[in-house]
Scaffold this motif. Structure first.
Motif, PDB file in Angstrom:
ATOM      1  N   HIS A  41       0.828  -1.097  -0.035  1.00 55.75           N
ATOM      2  CA  HIS A  41      -0.006   0.019  -0.032  1.00 55.75           C
ATOM      3  C   HIS A  41       0.831   1.178   0.019  1.00 55.75           C
ATOM      4  CE1 HIS A  41      -3.852   1.733   2.029  1.00 55.75           C
ATOM      5  NE2 HIS A  41      -3.393   2.548   0.884  1.00 55.75           N
ATOM      6  N   GLU A  52       1.060  11.299 -11.970  1.00 52.18           N
ATOM      7  CA  GLU A  52       0.570  12.674 -11.414  1.00 52.18           C
ATOM      8  C   GLU A  52       1.367  13.787 -11.722  1.00 52.18           C
ATOM      9  OE1 GLU A  52      -3.651  12.699  -9.086  1.00 52.18           O
ATOM     10  OE2 GLU A  52      -1.844  11.554  -7.788  1.00 52.18           O
ATOM     11  N   PHE A 111      -0.895   2.177 -11.255  1.00 50.10           N
ATOM     12  CA  PHE A 111      -0.114   3.231 -11.640  1.00 50.10           C
ATOM     13  C   PHE A 111       1.224   2.677 -12.634  1.00 50.10           C
ATOM     14  CE2 PHE A 111      -1.369   3.730  -7.133  1.00 50.10           C
ATOM     15  CZ  PHE A 111      -2.310   4.890  -7.666  1.00 50.10           C
ATOM     16  N   ILE A 124      -8.035  10.178 -12.699  1.00 53.79           N
ATOM     17  CA  ILE A 124      -7.029   9.538 -11.653  1.00 53.79           C
ATOM     18  C   ILE A 124      -8.118   9.989 -10.274  1.00 53.79           C
ATOM     19  CG2 ILE A 124      -5.121   9.582 -10.286  1.00 53.79           C
ATOM     20  CD1 ILE A 124      -3.429   9.337 -12.851  1.00 53.79           C
ATOM     21  N   LEU A 139     -10.617  -0.237   5.363  1.00 49.98           N
ATOM     22  CA  LEU A 139      -9.236  -0.417   6.093  1.00 49.98           C
ATOM     23  C   LEU A 139      -9.198   0.344   7.510  1.00 49.98           C
ATOM     24  CD1 LEU A 139      -6.746  -0.970   3.240  1.00 49.98           C
ATOM     25  CD2 LEU A 139      -7.646  -2.652   4.538  1.00 49.98           C
ATOM     26  N   GLU A 158      -8.003  11.674   0.772  1.00 48.79           N
ATOM     27  CA  GLU A 158      -8.383  11.174  -0.502  1.00 48.79           C
ATOM     28  C   GLU A 158      -9.794  11.786  -0.885  1.00 48.79           C
ATOM     29  OE1 GLU A 158      -6.549   9.716  -2.148  1.00 48.79           O
ATOM     30  OE2 GLU A 158      -5.516   7.649  -1.209  1.00 48.79           O
ATOM     31  N   PRO A 200      -7.711  -9.756  -7.662  1.00 49.53           N
ATOM     32  CA  PRO A 200      -8.504 -10.806  -8.469  1.00 49.53           C
ATOM     33  C   PRO A 200     -10.046 -10.970  -7.983  1.00 49.53           C
ATOM     34  CG  PRO A 200      -6.883 -11.655  -6.990  1.00 49.53           C
ATOM     35  CD  PRO A 200      -6.792 -10.095  -6.730  1.00 49.53           C
ATOM     36  N   SER A 208      -7.502 -13.694   0.856  1.00 47.59           N
ATOM     37  CA  SER A 208      -8.867 -13.229   1.310  1.00 47.59           C
ATOM     38  C   SER A 208      -9.622 -13.905   2.383  1.00 47.59           C
ATOM     39  CB  SER A 208      -9.881 -13.003   0.143  1.00 47.59           C
ATOM     40  OG  SER A 208      -9.878 -11.946  -0.328  1.00 47.59           O
ATOM     41  N   TRP A 268      -3.211  -9.562 -14.768  1.00 43.44           N
ATOM     42  CA  TRP A 268      -2.008 -10.438 -14.264  1.00 43.44           C
ATOM     43  C   TRP A 268      -0.910 -10.029 -14.955  1.00 43.44           C
ATOM     44  CZ3 TRP A 268      -2.504 -12.068  -9.684  1.00 43.44           C
ATOM     45  CH2 TRP A 268      -3.792 -12.515  -9.147  1.00 43.44           C
TER      46      TRP A 268
HETATM   47  N1  FAQ Z   1      -2.190  -4.651  -8.335  1.00 45.41           N
HETATM   48  O1  FAQ Z   1      -5.447 -12.408  -2.514  1.00 45.41           O
HETATM   49  P1  FAQ Z   1      -5.374 -11.190  -3.008  1.00 45.41           P
HETATM   50  C1  FAQ Z   1      -3.997   4.526  -4.055  1.00 45.41           C
HETATM   51  C2  FAQ Z   1      -1.957  -9.071  -5.871  1.00 45.41           C
HETATM   52  S1  FAQ Z   1      -3.642   3.389  -3.089  1.00 45.41           S
HETATM   53  C3  FAQ Z   1      -1.212  -5.089  -7.889  1.00 45.41           C
HETATM   54  O2  FAQ Z   1      -6.810 -10.427  -3.410  1.00 45.41           O
HETATM   55  P2  FAQ Z   1      -5.133  -9.194  -1.112  1.00 45.41           P
HETATM   56  C4  FAQ Z   1      -3.743   5.971  -3.593  1.00 45.41           C
HETATM   57  C5  FAQ Z   1      -1.978  -9.180  -4.227  1.00 45.41           C
HETATM   58  O3  FAQ Z   1      -0.884  -8.394  -3.574  1.00 45.41           O
HETATM   59  C6  FAQ Z   1      -3.875   1.966  -4.167  1.00 45.41           C
HETATM   60  N2  FAQ Z   1      -1.339  -6.530  -7.359  1.00 45.41           N
HETATM   61  O4  FAQ Z   1      -4.579 -10.130  -2.231  1.00 45.41           O
HETATM   62  C7  FAQ Z   1      -3.524   7.034  -4.693  1.00 45.41           C
HETATM   63  C8  FAQ Z   1      -1.516 -10.548  -4.151  1.00 45.41           C
HETATM   64  O5  FAQ Z   1      -0.095 -10.784  -4.473  1.00 45.41           O
HETATM   65  P3  FAQ Z   1       1.135 -11.230  -3.300  1.00 45.41           P
HETATM   66  C9  FAQ Z   1      -3.192   0.728  -3.489  1.00 45.41           C
HETATM   67  C10 FAQ Z   1      -2.547  -7.034  -6.891  1.00 45.41           C
HETATM   68  O6  FAQ Z   1      -3.867  -8.426  -0.510  1.00 45.41           O
HETATM   69  C11 FAQ Z   1      -4.399   7.468  -5.681  1.00 45.41           C
HETATM   70  C12 FAQ Z   1      -2.425 -11.325  -5.334  1.00 45.41           C
HETATM   71  O7  FAQ Z   1      -2.427 -10.272  -6.274  1.00 45.41           O
HETATM   72  N3  FAQ Z   1      -4.337   0.433  -2.153  1.00 45.41           N
HETATM   73  O8  FAQ Z   1      -4.629   4.358  -4.977  1.00 45.41           O
HETATM   74  C13 FAQ Z   1      -3.737  -6.181  -6.986  1.00 45.41           C
HETATM   75  O9  FAQ Z   1      -5.980  -9.992   0.012  1.00 45.41           O
HETATM   76  C14 FAQ Z   1      -4.216   8.109  -6.590  1.00 45.41           C
HETATM   77  C15 FAQ Z   1      -3.477 -11.933  -4.832  1.00 45.41           C
HETATM   78  O10 FAQ Z   1      -4.620 -10.881  -4.384  1.00 45.41           O
HETATM   79  C16 FAQ Z   1      -3.935  -0.345  -1.313  1.00 45.41           C
HETATM   80  O11 FAQ Z   1      -2.868  -1.350  -1.498  1.00 45.41           O
HETATM   81  C17 FAQ Z   1      -3.429  -4.928  -7.851  1.00 45.41           C
HETATM   82  N4  FAQ Z   1      -4.563  -4.005  -8.171  1.00 45.41           N
HETATM   83  O12 FAQ Z   1      -6.190  -7.982  -1.872  1.00 45.41           O
HETATM   84  C18 FAQ Z   1      -2.059   7.168  -4.907  1.00 45.41           C
HETATM   85  C19 FAQ Z   1      -4.721  -0.909  -0.393  1.00 45.41           C
HETATM   86  N5  FAQ Z   1      -4.573  -6.547  -6.527  1.00 45.41           N
HETATM   87  O13 FAQ Z   1       0.856  -9.978  -2.379  1.00 45.41           O
HETATM   88  C20 FAQ Z   1      -1.947   8.076  -5.899  1.00 45.41           C
HETATM   89  C21 FAQ Z   1      -4.532  -2.144   0.500  1.00 45.41           C
HETATM   90  C22 FAQ Z   1      -4.161  -7.854  -5.844  1.00 45.41           C
HETATM   91  O14 FAQ Z   1       0.608 -12.373  -2.776  1.00 45.41           O
HETATM   92  C23 FAQ Z   1      -2.840   8.598  -6.708  1.00 45.41           C
HETATM   93  N6  FAQ Z   1      -4.577  -3.315  -0.079  1.00 45.41           N
HETATM   94  N7  FAQ Z   1      -2.736  -8.164  -6.226  1.00 45.41           N
HETATM   95  O15 FAQ Z   1       2.373 -11.545  -4.010  1.00 45.41           O
HETATM   96  C24 FAQ Z   1      -5.639  -4.030  -0.091  1.00 45.41           C
HETATM   97  O16 FAQ Z   1      -6.699  -3.743   0.139  1.00 45.41           O
HETATM   98  C25 FAQ Z   1      -5.320  -5.713  -0.665  1.00 45.41           C
HETATM   99  O17 FAQ Z   1      -4.083  -5.706  -0.715  1.00 45.41           O
HETATM  100  C26 FAQ Z   1      -5.869  -5.574  -2.113  1.00 45.41           C
HETATM  101  C27 FAQ Z   1      -5.742  -7.124  -2.404  1.00 45.41           C
HETATM  102  C28 FAQ Z   1      -7.501  -5.634  -2.022  1.00 45.41           C
HETATM  103  C29 FAQ Z   1      -5.394  -4.639  -3.155  1.00 45.41           C
END
Ligand code: FAQ
Length: 317
Positions: A41, A52, A111, A124, A139, A158, A200, A208, A268
């Motif tokens: 995160h 940006e 990103f 964005i 969270l 945000e 996913p 999850s 992926w």
């Molecule tokens: N991209 O079993 P799950 C923002 C990976 S902040 C890349 O479902 P989990 C602010 C996952 O890591 C945005 N990888 O995983 C902003 C796992 O791989 P690993 C970020 C992804 O953790 C705005 C595998 O797939 N927010 O935008 C992605 O239970 C504008 C299996 O997935 C956070 O990080 C993806 N999209 O659920 C800044 C929030 N999705 O680690 C600048 C916190 C999944 O085993 C400008 N994170 N994977 O190798 C979360 O809530 C969770 O980690 C999820 C994924 C929901 C992202």
């Protein structure tokens, strides 16, 4: 006490909604999951500054430039809260950052897409920050105290980010035909990648089940994604844009939108490092880290000097 007994006390606390704090006993796997998620995160916030940042020098007015600058600085602050929260779990910031640079740790797929026009900055804010907020509001109630508290601060900022994005697009939606076309083009390109931010499908999600049991996650990837579609489909009407999904349709029975299928191969592919900007983003981060080496060295030299002086003062006293 046996590990089984400790685990029982730990899960019981979680079930009773008692927050876990850094000095509390926790299972190794809980600690590891949190280090993975919170550091990823944090990396997302920091790498997220790059697309940006690309528009700070080209924002169309002084006012837009000041707002964008403030937003990008906020993202740096979010990264810092989150790196600090990761450190409470016993890993150093250096290790966390090395893991990003070596490719061991991930950051959000979103990103790795380019920001081609000014409308991308609006998209964005509206879509990417909009998706981030839904996830981060959940969270704020996560079971680990420092992570929950970091998210409370993040969410406050945000919501300003999302509004500034929406306002950029609202102005374009009332502009010339070229501006309207630029708005539609940005939404066409950012819609599907924004849906991918939630991860996913639940059936493919590796973490999850366990994260839900530990109340790290309180809503599933698919639940949050559906909430996002329902919210954005309504807001799109105000902007008079079409979301690029021919299957998007209100389902009166379910009281939610039906919609099409995400291209999971693309998801992926980007997650594995092969998106349009993955290499560029990591190279930029590594370069910034190398260029900042003198700051870290100076800070360390100052800290050492201070410590030496304090030790001398203690001896004299
Ligand atoms: N991209 O079993 P799950 C923002 C990976 S902040 C890349 O479902 P989990 C602010 C996952 O890591 C945005 N990888 O995983 C902003 C796992 O791989 P690993 C970020 C992804 O953790 C705005 C595998 O797939 N927010 O935008 C992605 O239970 C504008 C299996 O997935 C956070 O990080 C993806 N999209 O659920 C800044 C929030 N999705 O680690 C600048 C916190 C999944 O085993 C400008 N994170 N994977 O190798 C979360 O809530 C969770 O980690 C999820 C994924 C929901 C992202």
């Amino acid at each position: 006490m046996s590990v089984q007994e400790l685990e029982k006390i730990f899960q019981d606390k979680i079930d009773r909604e008692v927050r876990i704090e850094p000095k509390d006993w926790m299972p190794d796997a809980y600690r590891k999951t949190l280090i993975r998620q919170i550091s990823q995160h944090a990396h997302s916030e920091i790498v997220g500054m790059l697309p940006e940042g690309n528009w700070i020098t080209r924002a169309p007015s002084l006012k837009r430039k000041a707002i964008l600058l403030a937003k990008v600085q906020d993202e740096a602050g979010h990264g810092l809260y989150l790196y600090a929260a990761t450190e409470t779990l016993g890993i150093t910031r250096e290790q966390t950052i090395d893991d990003l640079h070596s490719g061991k740790a991930k950051y959000s797929s979103i990103f790795n897409y380019p920001t081609i026009t000014w409308a991308d900055i609006g998209a964005i804010g509206w879509l990417v920050d909009g998706a981030a907020i839904l996830n981060q509001v959940m969270l704020c109630r996560t079971s680990y105290g420092p992570y929950a508290r970091a998210n409370i601060r993040i969410c406050k900022e945000e919501s300003f980010h999302q509004r500034q994005g929406f306002e950029i697009l609202l102005v374009l939606s009332q502009g010339t035909p070229e501006q309207k076309a630029m708005l539609q083009d940005a939404v066409d390109r950012w819609w599907w990648p924004s849906l991918m931010m939630f991860g996913p499908r639940d059936s493919e999600s590796t973490h999850s089940d366990q994260s839900t049991q530990w109340k790290i996650k309180r809503k599933s990837n698919d639940e949050l994604r559906q909430q996002f579609v329902d919210m954005i489909a309504e807001q799109a009407k105000i902007l008079q844009v079409t979301l690029p999904d021919p299957e998007l349709k209100w389902n009166a029975e379910k009281k939610q939108y039906d919609w099409g299928e995400i291209d999971w191969n693309e998801f992926w592919n980007v997650v594995k490092g092969n998106g349009p900007c993955n290499k560029q983003r990591l190279d930029a981060r590594k370069k910034a880290h190398d260029n900042g080496a003198w700051v870290r060295e100076a800070a360390k030299a100052y800290a050492d000097k201070r410590k030496e002086r304090e030790e001398k003062e203690i001896k004299v006293a």
